[in-house]
Write an enzyme that holds these catalytic residues in place. Structure first.
Site: not given
Length: 166
Positions: A116, A130
């Site tokens: 995780e 991005d």
């Protein structure tokens, strides 16, 4: 008979049964580094990116990804995460800057949260890329690693390339 923990006796993948493991407090911290140009660093600090500040979006992406780790990694158990916190800091390096993304994930459960934490920093790095690619497509996402983990049957782990963190 299979000799691997994640394969059954027919040689097919299986998820390991963790029901007999004791629930304990477990924590994992991971880190990912993104090498960026001076131009991108300046654009971020001048708040001139068209998409806005990339760090809050990367932070939310990291938290969301930590919660969805079992959907990304086939043999990872879905767990009830109790906390996920991300950090971001810039370090000057030769020919630019390094964005150091950290994530710490906590759980009281019968399996660890290493995957995780690693998923959180990776998703945060991809989201940062991005958000910033219009200014600099030459960013390099590098050195993703487990910095430390605590709790569980095998005890604590500290990556030998990082200082022991308390």
């Amino acid at each position: 008979m299979s000799q691997f923990s994640h394969y059954n006796e027919d040689g097919l993948p299986k998820m390991v049964d963790i029901s007999s493991k004791s629930a304990t407090s477990r924590t994992a911290t991971a880190e990912c580094r993104v090498r960026i140009s001076p131009r991108l660093y300046e654009a971020i600090h001048e708040q001139s990116l068209k998409k806005g500040n990339p760090l809050p979006v990367a932070q939310v992406a990291g938290i969301m990804a930590a919660k969805k780790t079992a959907e990304w990694i086939p043999m990872c158990h879905p767990i009830l995460i109790q906390g996920t916190d991300l950090s971001f800091k810039y370090e000057p390096v030769k020919d630019g800057y390094m964005l150091v993304i950290g994530a710490t994930v906590t759980v009281d459960g019968n399996t660890g949260v290493e995957m995780e934490a690693l998923t959180a920093v990776t998703a945060a790095a991809l989201t940062f890329y991005d958000m910033c690619k219009a200014v600099d497509k030459s960013m390099v996402i590098e050195e993703t690693l487990l910095v430390k983990k605590t709790g569980g049957k095998n005890g604590d782990f500290y990556h030998p390339r990082r200082e022991k963190m308390d």
